[in-house]
Scaffold this motif. Structure first.
Motif, PDB file in Angstrom:
ATOM      1  N   UNK A  86     -30.532  38.243  99.278  1.00  0.00           N
ATOM      2  CA  UNK A  86     -30.639  38.676  97.895  1.00  0.00           C
ATOM      3  C   UNK A  86     -30.292  40.154  97.852  1.00  0.00           C
ATOM      4  N   UNK A  87     -29.104  40.471  97.358  1.00  0.00           N
ATOM      5  CA  UNK A  87     -28.673  41.865  97.294  1.00  0.00           C
ATOM      6  C   UNK A  87     -28.575  42.520  98.659  1.00  0.00           C
ATOM      7  N   UNK A  88     -28.128  41.772  99.661  1.00  0.00           N
ATOM      8  CA  UNK A  88     -27.981  42.320 101.004  1.00  0.00           C
ATOM      9  C   UNK A  88     -29.271  42.360 101.804  1.00  0.00           C
ATOM     10  N   UNK A  89     -30.356  41.825 101.238  1.00  0.00           N
ATOM     11  CA  UNK A  89     -31.651  41.805 101.926  1.00  0.00           C
ATOM     12  C   UNK A  89     -32.098  40.352 102.095  1.00  0.00           C
ATOM     13  N   UNK A  90     -32.519  40.001 103.314  1.00  0.00           N
ATOM     14  CA  UNK A  90     -33.034  38.654 103.556  1.00  0.00           C
ATOM     15  C   UNK A  90     -34.438  38.565 102.967  1.00  0.00           C
ATOM     16  N   UNK A  91     -34.648  37.591 102.081  1.00  0.00           N
ATOM     17  CA  UNK A  91     -35.946  37.408 101.441  1.00  0.00           C
ATOM     18  C   UNK A  91     -36.456  36.001 101.714  1.00  0.00           C
ATOM     19  N   UNK A  92     -37.786  35.930 101.881  1.00  0.00           N
ATOM     20  CA  UNK A  92     -38.436  34.655 102.126  1.00  0.00           C
ATOM     21  C   UNK A  92     -39.500  34.468 101.049  1.00  0.00           C
ATOM     22  N   UNK A  93     -39.584  33.233 100.533  1.00  0.00           N
ATOM     23  CA  UNK A  93     -40.601  32.951  99.526  1.00  0.00           C
ATOM     24  C   UNK A  93     -41.018  31.490  99.618  1.00  0.00           C
ATOM     25  N   UNK A  94     -42.257  31.205  99.234  1.00  0.00           N
ATOM     26  CA  UNK A  94     -42.703  29.814  99.226  1.00  0.00           C
ATOM     27  C   UNK A  94     -41.993  29.015  98.137  1.00  0.00           C
ATOM     28  N   UNK A  95     -41.817  27.740  98.384  1.00  0.00           N
ATOM     29  CA  UNK A  95     -41.266  26.814  97.390  1.00  0.00           C
ATOM     30  C   UNK A  95     -42.393  25.861  96.989  1.00  0.00           C
ATOM     31  N   UNK A  96     -43.206  26.245  95.993  1.00  0.00           N
ATOM     32  CA  UNK A  96     -44.385  25.445  95.647  1.00  0.00           C
ATOM     33  C   UNK A  96     -44.057  24.030  95.183  1.00  0.00           C
ATOM     34  N   UNK A  97     -42.833  23.795  94.698  1.00  0.00           N
ATOM     35  CA  UNK A  97     -42.434  22.453  94.266  1.00  0.00           C
ATOM     36  C   UNK A  97     -41.726  21.681  95.365  1.00  0.00           C
ATOM     37  N   UNK A  98     -41.663  22.247  96.565  1.00  0.00           N
ATOM     38  CA  UNK A  98     -41.046  21.564  97.687  1.00  0.00           C
ATOM     39  C   UNK A  98     -39.530  21.592  97.648  1.00  0.00           C
ATOM     40  N   UNK A  99     -38.934  20.637  98.363  1.00  0.00           N
ATOM     41  CA  UNK A  99     -37.483  20.557  98.497  1.00  0.00           C
ATOM     42  C   UNK A  99     -37.025  19.156  98.129  1.00  0.00           C
ATOM     43  N   UNK A 100     -36.059  19.088  97.209  1.00  0.00           N
ATOM     44  CA  UNK A 100     -35.506  17.799  96.796  1.00  0.00           C
ATOM     45  C   UNK A 100     -34.506  17.297  97.837  1.00  0.00           C
ATOM     46  N   UNK A 101     -34.548  15.992  98.084  1.00  0.00           N
ATOM     47  CA  UNK A 101     -33.575  15.331  98.953  1.00  0.00           C
ATOM     48  C   UNK A 101     -32.894  14.267  98.091  1.00  0.00           C
ATOM     49  N   UNK A 102     -31.661  14.544  97.685  1.00  0.00           N
ATOM     50  CA  UNK A 102     -30.918  13.635  96.816  1.00  0.00           C
ATOM     51  C   UNK A 102     -30.423  12.424  97.607  1.00  0.00           C
ATOM     52  N   UNK A 103     -30.120  11.318  96.919  1.00  0.00           N
ATOM     53  CA  UNK A 103     -29.600  10.140  97.602  1.00  0.00           C
ATOM     54  C   UNK A 103     -28.350  10.470  98.415  1.00  0.00           C
ATOM     55  N   UNK A 104     -28.307  10.006  99.648  1.00  0.00           N
ATOM     56  CA  UNK A 104     -27.165  10.240 100.523  1.00  0.00           C
ATOM     57  C   UNK A 104     -27.128  11.633 101.126  1.00  0.00           C
ATOM     58  N   UNK A 105     -28.069  12.482 100.797  1.00  0.00           N
ATOM     59  CA  UNK A 105     -28.082  13.872 101.260  1.00  0.00           C
ATOM     60  C   UNK A 105     -28.946  14.028 102.507  1.00  0.00           C
ATOM     61  N   UNK A 106     -28.530  14.971 103.372  1.00  0.00           N
ATOM     62  CA  UNK A 106     -29.357  15.402 104.493  1.00  0.00           C
ATOM     63  C   UNK A 106     -29.735  16.853 104.241  1.00  0.00           C
ATOM     64  N   UNK A 107     -31.022  17.127 104.234  1.00  0.00           N
ATOM     65  CA  UNK A 107     -31.543  18.482 104.068  1.00  0.00           C
ATOM     66  C   UNK A 107     -32.013  18.954 105.431  1.00  0.00           C
ATOM     67  N   UNK A 108     -31.507  20.121 105.840  1.00  0.00           N
ATOM     68  CA  UNK A 108     -31.877  20.675 107.145  1.00  0.00           C
ATOM     69  C   UNK A 108     -32.789  21.879 106.954  1.00  0.00           C
TER      70      UNK A 108
END
Length: 183
Positions: A86-108
């Motif tokens: 984000x603007x040349x800075x690595x930022x980490x934040x929680x994802x309170x709603x989790x991560x979506x995995x769409x049909x046919x998709x692989x999330x790594x």
């Protein structure tokens, strides 16, 4: 010519033996239409209170699902995190709603992106150990998994870094641990 043939056959036999053994090393878990592949975590330095865990999830179904949570007994709690520039800075934040995995998709989930943040570790995670855990999905429900603990600087489920990288990564983990205190 005969010698070359024997070496070729021996080489092919070795290749086949390795090829047959490789799938046995990869641990897959099923949760409904989802397949979780090779859950692993990095070893942590002594005294660290945070760690990272990684895996891949493939949705073989026709509807989207969502990774909503995770837990391991060795941590007070586990958060799903996003890491991005984000603007040349690595930022980490929680994802309170989790991560979506769409049909046919692989999330790594990996050290350079989305990952599981193990918060409030009760003891260091030690290389070559296995830690039991649970992943929770919105539709598929909960699935028990085992996280293989790799080296402190591993970048994938199968990587083996050199000592210099391990020392540098240990310092980063300690710095990150201080940043996440009270998180």
């Amino acid at each position: 010519m005969m010698r070359t043939t024997k070496l070729g056959i021996a080489g092919a036999a070795l290749f086949l033996a390795i090829g047959v053994a490789t799938p046995a090393l990869a641990t897959d878990y099923k949760a409904g239409d989802l397949t979780v592949v090779q859950p692993w975590a990095r070893a942590t330095p002594s005294g660290a209170k945070v760690g990272g865990a990684y895996l891949a999830i493939t949705n073989n179904g026709k509807t989207a699902d969502r990774l909503t949570g995770a837990s391991i007994p060795e941590a007070d709690h586990v958060e799903i995190h996003e890491m991005k520039m984000d603007g040349g800075v690595m930022k980490m934040r929680p994802l309170p709603n989790g991560i979506e995995i769409k049909p046919g998709q692989t999330v790594k989930l990996n050290p350079q992106g989305n990952h599981l943040m193990l918060m409030g570790l009760k003891a260091p995670l030690k290389q070559n150990e296995v830690v039991k855990g649970k992943l929770t999905f919105e539709k598929a429900g909960a699935v028990d998994v085992e996280f293989k603990i790799n080296s402190i600087a591993a970048m994938s489920a199968d990587s083996a870094p050199v000592d210099g990288t391990m020392k540098m990564d240990a310092m980063k983990m300690q710095k990150m641990d201080k940043t996440h205190t009270g998180h």
